[in-house]
Design an enzyme around this catalytic site. Sequence first.
Site, PDB file in Angstrom:
ATOM      1  N   ASP A 342       1.002  -1.335  -0.036  1.00  0.00           N
ATOM      2  CA  ASP A 342      -0.383   0.038   0.434  1.00  0.00           C
ATOM      3  C   ASP A 342       0.813   1.106  -0.201  1.00  0.00           C
ATOM      4  O   ASP A 342       2.048   0.979   0.123  1.00  0.00           O
ATOM      5  CB  ASP A 342      -1.038   0.369   1.506  1.00  0.00           C
ATOM      6  CG  ASP A 342      -1.642  -1.058   1.359  1.00  0.00           C
ATOM      7  OD1 ASP A 342      -1.827  -1.801   0.353  1.00  0.00           O
ATOM      8  OD2 ASP A 342      -2.967  -0.844   2.571  1.00  0.00           O
ATOM      9  N   HIS A 484       3.501  -2.627   3.238  1.00  0.00           N
ATOM     10  CA  HIS A 484       3.279  -0.995   2.949  1.00  0.00           C
ATOM     11  C   HIS A 484       4.716  -1.066   1.975  1.00  0.00           C
ATOM     12  O   HIS A 484       6.321  -1.123   2.981  1.00  0.00           O
ATOM     13  CB  HIS A 484       3.474   0.334   3.361  1.00  0.00           C
ATOM     14  CG  HIS A 484       2.421  -0.012   4.569  1.00  0.00           C
ATOM     15  ND1 HIS A 484       1.640  -1.168   5.148  1.00  0.00           N
ATOM     16  CD2 HIS A 484       0.987   1.314   4.002  1.00  0.00           C
ATOM     17  CE1 HIS A 484       0.447  -0.397   6.622  1.00  0.00           C
ATOM     18  NE2 HIS A 484       0.137   0.309   5.353  1.00  0.00           N
TER      19      HIS A 484
END
Length: 533
Positions: A342, A484
């Site tokens: 992400d 992430h």
Amino acid sequence: MNASILSSRRSKMLAALTVAAALTLGACTPSTGGQSGSAGGKTPEPPKITLGEYFTHPTDLVVDGLTGQKITSTTGSEARWAYLPGQQPFNGFLADTVNTQLQAQAEARGAVYTPEAHDRSAEWLERGCVPGTTALTGREILDDPRLSLPAGSDVELTVACDTILASGTNYGQKLRFVRGTATEVASDFVEIIYTNTETGEVARGRDLIKPEALPTLYDALTDLAKIERPMSGGEVLPPDAATLGDLGQSLSNVGFDTNGDILVTVDQDFIAFLAAGDPKVEILPTTLKIPAARAEEILTPLGAGISNSMAEALPWAGPAAVPSGREYVDCDLVPCVAVTYDDGPSYLTPQVLDVYAARPYAAATFFVLGQNIAGQEDILKRAYDEGNEIGNHSWSHPAFTTLDDASVAAQVNDTTAAITAVTGAPVPMLRPPYGDLNSRTLAAGGLPAILWSVDTNDWQKPGYDSIVAQSVWDATPDGIVLMHDIHEETVAAAGAVADGLLERGFTLVTVSQLFGDTQLPADYFYSAQGIRG
């Protein structure tokens, strides 16, 4: 095929009262044709079908771009097979063939086959066919350590595979399904699957024989194997439909030699059925050699095309290799997990892309922020072009439930437009920031929402070892791992995470690959507990 059923059919055939002339089709009956330009004014007799040797395929045939598969199941199965590049119809046909046998094995144990991950082993990195193994005996296949993982597992079904033909746009793969124990081989059968990658046609080897050509093969078989034909009223009886159907199902091994000649082996059960106890007939599989000149007469267009490509010695010209994220995968057969990142794209994202580009069976999904795309277009385009999936993570990462519907829609739509402007592809899904959603925001976003089943909490900077351990050991088949690509220790761990999952037997897929052919509705969500909502 059940020999007692065959014997029963033969008895009925012998008892038939129908008087019929001998068949004139086939290699064994002279032609009585009329005028032609040949010597003697008769139509030339077609090249004869003769006895041939059992088709043995090359054991060193290598085709680039195949995606090897391997599973071991606690329901007593181990299997290897390999897909062609991309979304060839052959792949689904092959997957269904393997799945049927895995499910049958599981049902025999009162279970249902489902994919399983395992302890880490570098051997899981070697997947697909082990050349030459389908030419082994059934006992050798069951005992071959190259075909099994882990050692000592309680296996009753072993599936081995070989590429046996790659000529022009034609491809063939042979599968051996061997069932048995440490002391006994209970069953052993072959499936050969052929395809033309240009037309997409797929068929089992036995289905390359035209149904209307079966009487020809029956004639040749009975003559060459010296099997007495049923008689009635002094005339040879033609085979009935049931017998011809059994013959078609008995053609377990259909192959092509380098001249394009066709080698068709008839199973010994069918020979025994025809012999009906005649001690003069040797009850062994019998191979018929059909000249390439008769390919169009005997074979379907797919089969005749294969024969022609072999006769012309055409080099392999099948589909080119594609990135892992564009490959066919069946997550009902192999354990799949989707690793997702992400908040990018960021300057760190290329390091993650390097990891996935360097590994087979590996693609990732990137849920990107619209505001981060400007200036990082090349990174985003590279991610997509290398087969990874690009999802929507909003424009600026707000909690959606704090926004009105119009604002949610703008966050999603603006990001989708920015992604599509770079990739040229639609955006299939959304990950709402913080996993924050409800039915209202789901409807406003207008895309399926994908959360996760494993949260590494890498944003809290738990350390390299923690990120690797959680990603690798908490992952389960059909799971989704959240990380992430904006954190340095997460990016540093990407290679170890990918290798650890691969060494547990996982295929690293995109989220879309995880769901296969399922078209997710806009109001769908994958929950934080891994439950498909």
